[in-house]
Design an enzyme around this catalytic site. Structure first.
Site, mmCIF file in Angstrom:
data_model
loop_
_atom_site.group_PDB
_atom_site.id
_atom_site.type_symbol
_atom_site.label_atom_id
_atom_site.label_comp_id
_atom_site.label_asym_id
_atom_site.label_seq_id
_atom_site.Cartn_x
_atom_site.Cartn_y
_atom_site.Cartn_z
ATOM 1 N N ASN A 399 3.860 -0.647 -14.986
ATOM 2 C CA ASN A 399 3.299 0.591 -14.432
ATOM 3 C C ASN A 399 2.615 1.428 -15.511
ATOM 4 O OD1 ASN A 399 4.895 0.055 -11.937
ATOM 5 N ND2 ASN A 399 6.598 0.644 -13.241
ATOM 6 N N GLU A 432 4.101 -6.597 -21.331
ATOM 7 C CA GLU A 432 3.824 -5.409 -20.505
ATOM 8 C C GLU A 432 2.720 -4.552 -21.124
ATOM 9 O OE1 GLU A 432 5.048 -5.616 -17.644
ATOM 10 O OE2 GLU A 432 6.409 -7.224 -18.237
ATOM 11 N N TYR A 520 1.975 -17.575 -14.491
ATOM 12 C CA TYR A 520 2.256 -17.079 -15.832
ATOM 13 C C TYR A 520 1.932 -18.126 -16.905
ATOM 14 C CZ TYR A 520 4.728 -13.041 -13.866
ATOM 15 O OH TYR A 520 5.044 -11.872 -13.198
#
Length: 1009
Positions: A399, A432, A520
């Site tokens: 996020n 991330e 992935y």
């Protein structure tokens, strides 16, 4: 006997008392339900009072439904319309969300929990429409209104409103449908208003609540305060504990892929980006976090006069709904600012105090700076929060401005000797952060191209991790974690292509299935190959162009190919045999991968899709890939060549009869394919390894061996050629390679089977002769200073397999080392066994000992300081005993919840069943105690036990014995599935016996080489 009841039956005194108690309990339950229903009504009223602007449509009281919002009518009987399509129409495009969320959680409050809120969505109308569709799932909706068209210019106030005729839900497509009295006009801007409420569950997706403990806190917020004055259930004698444990709750979100619609009504598709203003109402004891920095806090009172904090956040950048995020918690944080980006690592107060977040903070800033410099694109936010959630199913989530992690993937315990844990944290944080560019800044248009997010983030996680931890060797690191695992999976019939047509990917279930090893690892491996044949300089230049062109927008893979092609066309260094799109589509739009067969007498290389034996006859694909081939000849690098058809001659690859003339393809394993050399050349490569292993790069040594065993298992070559490649191992000093060899020769699940075959003494002599040089090197390090291994990642993760094999083969020094280290630990529990070999040392320490050693293992399992990993190790070690009576006792312990938690029963039984002497003991235990086990665990125990037992199924009699028991215990459908599993196990074991016989014969002939 009591008086006769009016109904004609007699009711005794005890039953009468019981009935009265039941009646009282029923009345109490009804009262509680009534109170909860009243609370529901209060919340609805309070939400409308707090939310602004007010809805112009008829409110609940006007509808005559009291204070509770009316439930929109279902859409199951509606005529066909746009709501039948799985994708939103593009008549309305979201521009901005005003989102207010109120999780109704306060200290001491019992469940069930709910949240409520209001959303105002500014949209631009692209074409006239009288029907508004947006996503909503598991939400109650009311107060639907449409304002507009908005006036242009400063202020942009509403020029009117459009009446909502009906609001209804289509559960199949998860749509909220607003049918309007008149059409919205193309070119106009409008505001959609909705109030909503939903359940705050503990499912760990959407908006969820999770519970955790924190020791030594100064205050107690939620649930029950636990003061431990008695020994805990898993506490052992001699280790008293007295501590205060506080039970807390926190609220967090996980909205990818399609859970935003369960939190607020929205246009929940990745391409429909917008900006967000987010307000969170929460209890004053908490801090609220969201994507952007908080810019204001205020207070409000609820209907009971209780105070709530209202936290307002700055406007977000343009982003997809799945990236909206919030956390409401009572955490602490540490902070550092890097290039204007305030980085905060949040976690439980205890973890922050003990320094567990320090490592993550130390690497986060440098990772951001590294990628900023690499792409020449600044990170666009002024703050970034990384939050360690004690319970988080997603592992980690990117996020924008509020990344969330499962606690174990972000927090590093400084005293942890297992340095590979640090590498794992580094990889996940790097992944991330990579998403901040690939996924957040530039997002795939639809989930069919999810690999553009996850494949690139997975690639750059290794580039970033190797930057901040230079001791991690990039080539070995990437091959072991990414390339090798997915090559093993991509041969199955269930394998899929990286990219598919948009219309093939719909529905939450199919979307969740895309988050797999192909997206992935195969995605990263294709990027790895792309970077190699383009050169890193051109690759990064093309990515920078791509990221800048599509910032705050969405793309499909053709957009990426276009920007790479632009960079290729503007230079003369790299020449490709076809367009970038044609080359790369052959890898992303076809499932599987090629195996290249090289005939070195002719120089011909051919390609076919790789199949394993079970799928080769079921597949009729005739795929061709455009394959970049890097190669070396006699140790010297050669120019890259391309195989762009099913077969092609390369005259430069014809070799002479000299044993010194050899060729190796796919240098450092940068290409996504396997290589099948002709038998004569495999022998020549085996001779090269025996003379000088270092002549072949370490990744290729491993890959050569792994390819040979894989091709043999699939029927491409004879297994003896793979065995030939192991002769040189006495000169192999890389644990990285040894691990692959031992995993192919002695799979973990077959250790306790192979020692029952004639193979075992030959294998013991053959392997120990080659293992001794490297074994003695590492054994001396372990005895003197094991900390010297801390800097080598692969030593830490692979040495366990090596030393376990040495002990399994009966190497006396290994068994002595196990007893020596285990005894020192028994004498002084502070004298810890090195973690990298703890599982093996504890196993053989128990195996070589008596009940004294077993009892110590039990004691350490129950130690109050034992971590989850420690407990798993001891559960395994206790099954290693060679005393049958101890195994019987261990299994009996598993029935007692005060000794072992019910979650561990299947683990204990499976561990015991996997041992040579425990197989029969575990089976008899299960059959004798089946009624009790079935009552607690249903079919779960049998299914797990079957997975272990199938390795021992060799005869029809064994199958009949197992099948007879399963037929009396399992449901009909499970009986059929079990029969098929057992029959396949019998076939597999028959094939394995043939292979073992061939291996034994080869060892007999080569034992003295």
């Amino acid at each position: 006997m009591g008086p006769k009841a009016a109904s004609g039956f007699y009711l005794g005194r005890k039953p009468a008392v019981l009935l009265a108690l039941l009646l009282a309990a029923l009345l109490l339950a009804l009262a509680v339900l009534g109170a909860l229903y009243g609370r529901c009504l209060q919340e609805a009223e309070e939400l409308r009072a707090a939310a602004a602007p007010a809805s112009p449509t008829a409110g609940p009281q006007e509808e005559g439904a009291g204070c509770c919002p009316p439930t929109p009518s279902p859409g199951s009987t509606r005529p066909p319309g746009v709501w039948d399509e799985p994708r939103l129409p593009r008549a309305l495009l979201p521009l901005h969300y005003e989102l207010r969320l109120w999780p109704r959680v306060s200290p001491g409050q019992p469940g069930p929990f709910v949240f409520c809120g209001q959303v105002n969505i500014t949209v631009r109308c692209a074409q006239d429409t009288a029907t508004v569709l947006l996503h909503s799932s598991e939400l109650e909706l009311w107060g639907a209104a449409v304002r507009g068209p908005l006036l242009e210019g400063p202020g942009g106030g509403a020029g009117g409103s459009v009446e909502v005729a009906e609001l209804w839900l289509d559960e199949r497509q998860e749509y909220a449908v607003l049918e309007l009295r008149r059409s919205l006009r193309a070119g106009g801007r409008y505001v959609l208003q909705l109030s909503f409420r939903g359940p705050l569950s503990e499912d760990l997706d959407g908006l969820f609540l999770t519970r955790y403990t924190d020791q030594g806190q100064s205050r107690h917020l939620f649930g029950v305060e636990k003061l431990s004055s008695e020994p805990a259930e898993d506490q052992m004698e001699g280790f008293p504990v007295a501590c205060i444990v506080f039970l807390f709750m926190l609220i967090a979100s996980q909205l990818e892929p399609t859970y935003a619609r369960t939190v607020y009504p929205c246009f929940d598709e990745p391409a429909m980006k917008a900006t967000f203003n987010i307000i969170i109402v929460h209890h004053p004891s908490y801090v609220a976090l969201s994507n952007m920095p908080a810019i204001d806090t205020s207070e409000m009172k609820d209907e009971n006069g209780s105070l709530w904090t209202v936290t307002t956040f700055n406007t977000t950048l343009k982003m997809s709904t799945y990236l909206t995020a919030l956390v409401v918690c009572d955490f602490d944080y540490i902070t550092r600012t890097e290039r204007g980006n305030e980085i905060r690592i949040w976690g439980r107060k205890e973890a922050i105090k003990n320094g567990h977040a320090d490592y993550a903070l130390n690497i986060t800033g440098p990772l951001f700076s590294f990628l900023e410099d690499l792409f020449n694109i600044s990170y666009p936010l002024s703050k970034t929060d990384l939050v360690a959630l004690p319970d988080f199913a997603a592992g980690a989530m990117e996020n924008w401005g509020l990344m969330t992690f499962q606690e174990s993937t972000l927090m590093y315990i400084p005293r942890d000797q297992f340095g590979s844990k640090k590498a794992m944290i580094c990889l996940i944080v790097s992944h991330e952060i990579g998403h901040q560019w690939f996924g957040n800044l530039v997002t795939m248009n639809w989930w069919n191209d999810l690999w553009l997010n996850e494949g690139f983030a997975s690639y750059f996680e290794y580039i970033g991790a190797s930057y901040v931890e230079p001791r991690l060797p990039l080539n070995k690191f990437f091959y072991y974690h990414m390339l090798q695992p997915v090559l093993r999976e991509d041969k199955e019939i269930a394998a899929r292509s990286l990219s598919a047509r948009e219309e093939k990917i719909n529905g939450t279930f199919s979307l969740v299935g895309l988050f797999d090893i192909f997206t992935y690892s195969k995605g990263a491996s294709i990027v790895w190959m792309l970077s190699s044949f383009l050169t890193e300089r051109l690759f990064i230049k093309a990515l920078s162009s791509y990221l800048k062109a599509f910032s705050f927008s969405s793309v499909n893979q053709d957009d990426l190919w276009t920007h790479i092609q632009m960079v290729v066309d503007a230079q003369n260094e790299v020449h490709l045999p076809a367009s970038v799109k044609k080359i790369m589509d052959s890898w992303t739009c076809q499932n599987g991968f090629p195996v290249l067969t090289l005939n070195l007498s002719t120089g011909i290389i051919s390609q076919k899709q790789f199949y394993n034996k079970r799928t080769e006859n079921n597949t009729t694909y005739n795929y061709t890939w455009i394959v970049p081939i890097s190669w070396i000849r006699n140790g010297s690098a050669q120019p890259l060549v391309w195989l762009d058809k099913s077969s092609k001659m390369f005259p430069e690859m014809q070799i002479s009869d000299s044993e010194h003339d050899w060729i190796l393809l796919n240098v450092n394993m940068v290409g996504y394919y396997r290589v099948n050399y002709d038998p004569l050349h495999l022998k020549r490569l085996a001779q090269v390894l025996e003379k000088d292993p270092k002549a072949i790069p370490v990744v290729n040594r491993l890959h050569l061996i792994d390819d040979a065993f894989t091709l043999a298992q699939a029927g491409y070559i004879e297994i003896e050629y793979a065995f030939e490649l192991t002769k040189y191992l006495a000169k192999e000093d890389e644990m990285f390679v040894w691990y692959s060899v031992l995993s192919n020769l002695i799979p973990d699940n077959l250790e306790n089977i192979l020692n029952n075959y004639e193979l075992y003494p030959f294998l013991k002599k053959y392997l120990l002769k080659r293992m001794l040089p490297i074994y003695h090197y590492y054994a001396s390090i372990i005895r003197q200073n094991v900390d010297t291994l801390a800097d080598d990642y692969f030593d830490q993760i692979h040495f366990e397999k090596f030393i376990n094999t040495a002990c399994w083969l009966g190497l006396q020094d290994c068994l002595n080392l196990s007893s020596e280290l285990y005894t020192k630990w028994m004498e002084n529990p502070d004298h810890e066994i090195p973690f990298i070999i703890k599982r093996t040392i504890c196993c053989y320490g128990v195996a070589m000992g008596s009940d004294k050693e077993w009892d110590f293992a039990w004691k350490m399992y129950n130690h109050h300081n034992s971590t989850g990993i420690d407990k798993d190790i001891m559960l395994f070690a206790m099954s290693c005993t060679r005393e049958s009576w101890l195994l019987y006792r261990y299994l009996q312990y598993s029935l007692n919840n005060s000794l072992l938690s019910s979650d561990n029963i299947s683990i204990v039984i499976s561990n015991v069943a996997a041992t040579e002497i425990g197989q029969r003991i575990a089976w008899e235990f299960v059959t004798e105690n089946w009624l009790l086990l079935n009552e607690r665990h249903r079919n779960g125990i049998l299914q797990k036990l079957l997975g272990v037992m199938e390795n021992f199924v060799n005869t029809d009699l064994q199958i009949q014995e197992l099948q007879l028991f399963y037929n009396t215990t399992l449901d009909k459908d499970l009986q059929i599935a079990t029969t098929e599993t057992l029959q396949f196990a019998k076939f597999a074991n028959k094939e394995r016996r043939k292979l073992i016989a061939r291996f034994t014969d080869w060892l007999r002939k080569n034992i003295d080489d």
